[in-house]
Design an enzyme around this catalytic site. Structure first.
Site, PDB file in Angstrom:
ATOM      1  N   CYS A   1      -7.325 -64.981  63.953  1.00 23.30           N
ATOM      2  CA  CYS A   1      -8.498 -64.141  65.195  1.00 23.30           C
ATOM      3  C   CYS A   1      -9.380 -64.823  65.267  1.00 23.30           C
ATOM      4  O   CYS A   1      -9.668 -66.047  64.532  1.00 23.30           O
ATOM      5  CB  CYS A   1      -9.749 -62.906  63.888  1.00 23.30           C
TER       6      CYS A   1
ATOM      7  N   CYS B   1     -11.020 -67.457  62.341  1.00 23.69           N
ATOM      8  CA  CYS B   1      -9.847 -67.783  62.416  1.00 23.69           C
ATOM      9  C   CYS B   1     -10.269 -69.049  62.559  1.00 23.69           C
ATOM     10  O   CYS B   1     -11.196 -70.364  62.251  1.00 23.69           O
ATOM     11  CB  CYS B   1      -8.190 -67.729  62.208  1.00 23.69           C
TER      12      CYS B   1
ATOM     13  N   ASP C   1     -19.424 -84.990 101.961  1.00 23.23           N
ATOM     14  CA  ASP C   1     -19.021 -85.451 102.038  1.00 23.23           C
ATOM     15  C   ASP C   1     -17.912 -85.703 103.795  1.00 23.23           C
ATOM     16  O   ASP C   1     -16.954 -84.604 103.604  1.00 23.23           O
ATOM     17  CB  ASP C   1     -18.342 -86.855 101.729  1.00 23.23           C
TER      18      ASP C   1
END
Length: 770
Positions: free
Chosen positions: A24, A27, A458
């Site tokens: 989870c 952790c 460009d």
């Protein structure tokens, strides 16, 4: 991004870890916090991939990183790759960078390991539920039967939760598994305690006493089954989310046919070396990046770039590994192999992006860091308040209500959805991007695409094809046109610019009768991006470039010569001066073609709320002609802009309050790409441009730029939706549970459903662009 900033500091390196045991967001937060306590270490942990990217300074070894993670209760291993050498001593110059392998995709809560536990839990939970809830199927002392049937469910089937909770408890920490383990164990043990106190409480079927209502075996069993089902579906869904990257990793050819001493030998593709000559027959994959030295064909790059039209290739054409040779036989000289190929670089970029952490996820991390302890305290508080409200004389029904409310708070509050909301969305979005030939460099890019309102384009290679061809050549003062072209081609052959390639190609064709078409050698070559080139050819000093380049090198231009240049540019051509020994010798005029999809792509960019601006080093007449053809306003055209000028143009727009994206493909675009708020490199361009960019489109279609921005925005929107529902679920669910308005079994189902729904919502990104 922060990781890139740290890596740029001397001595820093990137260590990649696989981490087992995380379940989870708590952790994740715990591992990051522990690693962050090491001086100079910065970690980004990914829950779905169960991996971590750790930026490590000199003085800290890989083993220290692994030991730190292991000390938190999880199992860390260095991700092995051909380019990674574990650090056992301090070498600041070494950068350990995990290769883009698919191994880490196999870790985590694999569906295969969860399946037997889920099956056993489901088979035993059904009779427990029926016995407990349906009087018609009850039998004498049914409570003991329910206790026996539910025991394997709450012990063996729920063992992953109990084990993780115990491991974290040894380190004085708590996670989602702590809540599940306590909730399930409390429900079962409380029920057993009730039976022990009154062994005859279920002596008779359908007993209507308060005592029978004090058993929660069905709660413990159903909650365990629901959570296992949720984790099983979640594991399957996360595997699907990672399918795109695994598919990308598997695109490469497994074998290659190498030509050696006139004979062909088949070898594994990973044994290829730079310079090897690879034979590619029709229908085969090109084994590695290289240059065609013999043969012509059409190459299908759709799996890699997202472009559906095969590209014609011939001698001197560059080809990319993992693309498919559709027709003729090719001989390809390998120029990049192994971890240096375009495919490996793509996989590495995608993997790193998926492991990163978006700024929007930081709030979830901060909350998850204190969430589980807070829920444990809230469950105790709920139980206590229920007892306080009940008064001094607590009857069994009130005790059961207090216990039920506390268990429900524990079960419904598990922050699974919170931990999955961001990484699974990012995993799916970047994976889908890879399938479309779009590389999103990191989570920060998602935020940037949301805010950009201006895009600088460009011209050459981005809006136009960049495949210039010499339309006309002229000579001054008795010079021969063929000599002017030959000398210019010789010096331009040493440059990578599209104009240089066109002039060199034209010179080679015109002078094929000289030395087999090979141009004379150039010495003392030098160039100025956006200016021109210079060198010595056959003992003569040659200059080729723009007016400013000639002026810088002391070459004077007469009025008549300038008029000739002006006339060429007025016709919409790109005109280049050629000077020999300090005297203007002639003009070479080139023309470019607009890419077929450019106009439609610019219209898409406008619909996305972006203002397109054409930025080019070409002359004003050419720029205006191109802008009119693709739908760019005349006021948004900037011609004759050198590389430094492109950077200044970005800065001016930023100073005016614009959030600027820049799309380009050449060396002369790299500085502007880096300066822009969002740099977008066309994959047909140079490595330095791709390195400087935040987004890379592997094809050369401007439409992919619009698609990349759309995908990034869609991914960000998905992550925000996931986070909203994850927060909303807990914000609503916990108070309802604390008030005793929710059954623990429904809470378990809702908690499992929330995680599955977050992952399923993310998986919708897999259909983007279809």
């Amino acid at each position: 991004m922060q990781t890139e900033h740290l890596l740029n500091q001397a001595g820093n390196r990137l260590v990649e870890l696989d981490i087992e045991g995380m379940t989870c967001a708590s952790c994740v937060n715990r591992v990051e916090r522990k690693l962050g306590k090491l001086d100079g270490v910065e970690a980004s942990v990914n829950l779905p991939l169960e991996s971590a990217h750790v930026t490590v300074p000199a003085g800290i070894t890989d083993q220290q990183i692994v030991d730190t993670v292991n000390a938190t209760g999880y199992k860390a291993t260095l991700r092995q790759s051909p380019t990674h050498t574990p650090q056992t001593n301090d070498h600041p110059e070494h950068v350990s960078s995990g290769g883009a392998t698919g191994d880490h995709m196999q870790h985590g809560p694999a569906a295969g390991t969860l399946r037997p536990r889920l099956i056993v839990a489901a088979v035993l939970t059904v009779p427990v539920f029926l016995i407990s809830m349906v009087p018609a199927v009850q039998f004498p002392n049914w409570g003991w039967g329910a206790a026996l049937l539910s025991l394997p469910v709450v012990s063996w089937a729920a063992w992953p939760f109990h084990r993780a909770a115990a491991v974290n408890a040894r380190h004085f920490a708590s996670t989602m598994d702590t809540l599940v383990s306590i909730g399930v164990a409390a429900a079962y043990l409380f029920s057993v305690w009730q039976l022990v106190l009154d062994p005859l409480m279920t002596e008779h079927p359908a007993m209507e006493g308060m005592e029978a209502g004090g058993l929660y075996f069905e709660v413990a069993a159903v909650v365990t089954t629901f959570l296992l089902l949720g984790r099983f579906l979640e594991a399957n869904a996360k595997q699907k989310a990672g399918d795109a990257l695994k598919a990308l990793l598997n695109l490469g050819a497994k074998d290659a046919t190498v030509l050696h001493d006139g004979s062909e030998h088949k070898i594994p593709a990973d044994r290829l070396r730079v310079g090897d000559i690879v034979v590619v027959r029709p229908g085969e994959k090109i084994a590695t990046d290289g240059v065609v030295i013999e043969g012509s064909s059409a190459v299908d790059a759709s799996l890699l770039t997202g472009e559906s039209v095969p590209v014609e290739v011939g001698p001197e054409s560059k080809v990319t590994g993992a693309t498919i040779n559709t027709s003729g036989r090719l001989l390809v000289r390998a120029t990049r192999v192994g971890s240096e190929t375009t495919l490996a670089q793509m996989a590495r970029l995608v993997s790193q992006a998926q492991t990163g952490k978006a700024p929007i996820a930081r709030l979830a991390d901060r909350i998850s860091g204190v969430f589980v302890p807070l829920v444990l305290a809230l469950a105790v508080l709920t139980f206590g308040l229920w007892l306080v409200v009940s008064g001094p004389a607590i009857d069994p029904a009130e005790l059961r209500a207090a216990f039920t409310a506390a268990v429900t708070v524990l079960v419904i509050a598990c922050p699974c959805a919170l931990g999955l909301a961001t990484p699974v969305g990012l995993l799916t979005g970047t994976g889908r991007g890879a399938q479309l030939g779009i590389l999103i460099k990191g989570p920060q890019v998602l935020e940037d695409t949301r805010t950009v309102d201006t895009i600088l384009l460009d011209k050459t290679g981005t809006v136009t094809s960049g495949k210039l061809s010499v339309a006309e050549s002229s000579a001054f003062d008795g010079q021969q046109v063929s000599d002017v072209l030959r000398l210019a081609g010789a010096v331009e052959a040493a440059s990578e610019h599209p104009i240089a390639h066109a002039i060199a190609a034209a010179a080679g064709q015109v002078h094929a009768k000289y030395d087999g078409g090979r141009l004379p050698a150039v010495e003392h070559f030098r160039s100025a991006p956006g200016g021109g080139v210079a060198g010595t050819v056959e003992g003569r000093a040659i200059l080729a470039g723009r007016t400013g380049w000639l002026s810088e090198n002391g070459v004077s231009i007469s009025q008549v010569q300038q008029q000739a240049l002006d006339a060429a540019e007025a016709s919409g051509a790109t005109a280049i001066w050629v000077a020999v020994d300090g005297v203007p010798a002639g003009i070479i005029s080139l023309r470019d073609t607009i890419k077929p999809g450019s106009a439609a792509a610019i219209e898409r960019l406008k619909r996305l709320g972006l203002r397109p601006i054409l930025l080019t080093g070409d002359n004003a007449a050419v720029a205006a002609q191109v802008a009119a053809a693709v739908g760019i306003s005349p006021g948004d055209v900037h011609a004759g802009v050198l590389p430094a000028g492109k950077v200044e143009a970005v800065k001016r727009l930023q100073a005016g309050g614009a959030t600027v994206a820049m799309a380009g493909d050449g060396v002369n675009d790299a500085a502007a790409l880096a300066q822009a708020d969002l740099g977008i490199a066309m994959g047909s361009g140079t490595d330095v441009a791709i390195e400087a960019a935040d987004l890379t489109v592997m094809g050369d279609d401007l439409g992919q730029v619009a698609q990349a921005i759309e995908l990034s925005r869609r991914t960000l929107a998905t992550i925000k939706t996931n986070l909203f529902w994850a927060f909303f679920y807990n914000a609503i669910g916990i108070p309802v549970a604390a008030l005793g308005l929710l059954n623990p079994m429904l809470a378990g189902g809702a908690m499992a459903a929330s995680s599955v729904l977050v992952v399923a919502n993310s998986l919708r990104l897999r259909s983007f662009g279809k």
